[in-house]
Design an enzyme around this catalytic site. Structure first.
Site, PDB file in Angstrom:
ATOM      1  N   GLU A  44      -0.846   7.410   3.658  1.00 53.04           N
ATOM      2  CA  GLU A  44       0.203   7.270   2.657  1.00 53.04           C
ATOM      3  C   GLU A  44       1.465   6.706   3.297  1.00 53.04           C
ATOM      4  OE1 GLU A  44       0.422   7.953  -0.610  1.00 53.04           O
ATOM      5  OE2 GLU A  44      -1.394   9.113  -1.082  1.00 53.04           O
ATOM      6  N   HIS A  92      -5.708   1.535  -2.135  1.00 52.34           N
ATOM      7  CA  HIS A  92      -6.120   2.416  -3.231  1.00 52.34           C
ATOM      8  C   HIS A  92      -6.420   1.600  -4.490  1.00 52.34           C
ATOM      9  CE1 HIS A  92      -5.292   6.551  -5.320  1.00 52.34           C
ATOM     10  NE2 HIS A  92      -6.568   6.258  -5.268  1.00 52.34           N
ATOM     11  N   ASP A 137      -1.657   0.875  -5.874  1.00 60.01           N
ATOM     12  CA  ASP A 137      -1.044   0.997  -4.555  1.00 60.01           C
ATOM     13  C   ASP A 137      -1.998   0.564  -3.436  1.00 60.01           C
ATOM     14  OD1 ASP A 137      -2.354   3.448  -5.508  1.00 60.01           O
ATOM     15  OD2 ASP A 137      -1.811   4.327  -3.587  1.00 60.01           O
TER      16      ASP A 137
END
Length: 273
Positions: free
Chosen positions: A143, A181, A191
């Site tokens: 992330e 993603h 994303d």
């Protein structure tokens, strides 16, 4: 006396700083250790004994000597869609959120390794890449602290590149298995955003890319959908798959559908997969 007073003040200040530096995630870390211990106990359990169709049961257990841990084969890159790294860390340490990732990289380049790479994070959700449908069981989730509406900082991307190099070499992850993603969940996720520098990553060996298409000639029988499937996209929703492909490889192209230029890029990419 002044010397001892100075030492006393220094000691008090050290105690104050130690208290200020107390880890605010101690409770979450205790939960992590408890769950990891439970899974460790499961791994240590002797495999079960099964009764065969004729009621035969082996007289003794035989454990193989040839095994190791399952390892990840995909890296999925996300943006957090939140406003700070701290907000994301809190989200991933609250059990009710049911989401997590192996790594969080802050805007300043700091890397938080939140989960052992061999354990299964909850980051992919309902997704598919090639023939893989249980993405979380075969991937590492990274992330990036970014709200999805802003460019990624050079410092953050440089930290990402260092991490990707480590993961690629440690687990022998194929070049084309570094995706986003939005690639594995077209239509559901976007994303990392169109601001993400996929070409920069590809030039370092993380993800596929294409070369000059000026002289490329697309065969008459070339199929956009088949090519997207070969690359890895889920083509159940062809519109979503095309949008995901263009966001990754041609973010400057906001036109719907496939143009001659985008078909050249797709043809070149599928020939490399």
């Amino acid at each position: 006396m002044k010397r001892y007073a100075g030492i006393l003040i220094a000691c008090v200040m050290a105690m104050v700083l130690a208290n200020c530096a107390r880890n605010p995630y101690n409770a979450a870390n205790k939960t992590y250790k408890r769950q990891a211990k439970n899974y460790g106990s499961t791994i240590r359990q002797q495999p079960a004994t099964y009764r065969g169709a004729d009621g035969l049961t082996p007289p003794y257990w035989v454990g193989t000597t040839n095994f190791n841990l399952r390892k990840p084969n995909l890296v999925i890159i996300h943006h957090t869609a939140q406003n700070s790294c701290e907000q994301t860390l809190k989200t991933f340490t609250m059990e009710r959120t049911q989401v997590s990732a192996h790594y969080v990289i802050c805007r300043d380049g700091m890397i938080h390794h939140m989960l052992n790479d061999y354990l299964r994070a909850w980051h992919g959700g309902l997704a598919k890449w090639g023939n893989i449908t249980d993405i979380n069981s075969s991937s590492i989730g990274i992330e990036l602290d970014n709200n999805g509406q802003e460019p990624f900082s050079d410092t953050q991307i440089n930290s990402l590149l260092v991490l990707l190099d480590t993961l690629k070499n440690r687990y022998n992850i194929p070049v084309n298995n570094f995706v986003g993603h939005g690639d594995i969940a077209p239509g559901r996720k976007v994303d990392p955003s169109a601001y993400f520098p996929w070409q920069q990553l590809a030039e370092k060996g993380f993800g596929g890319w294409f070369s000059d298409t000026t002289n490329a000639v697309v065969p008459d029988n070339f199929s956009n959908i088949q090519a997207l499937r070969i690359i890895g996209y889920d083509v159940k929703d062809t519109t979503a798959a095309i949008a995901a492909f263009k966001r990754h490889f041609i973010p400057q192209d906001s036109t719907p559908g496939m143009t001659d230029a985008s078909r050249k890029i797709l043809w070149m990419l599928q020939s490399r997969y």
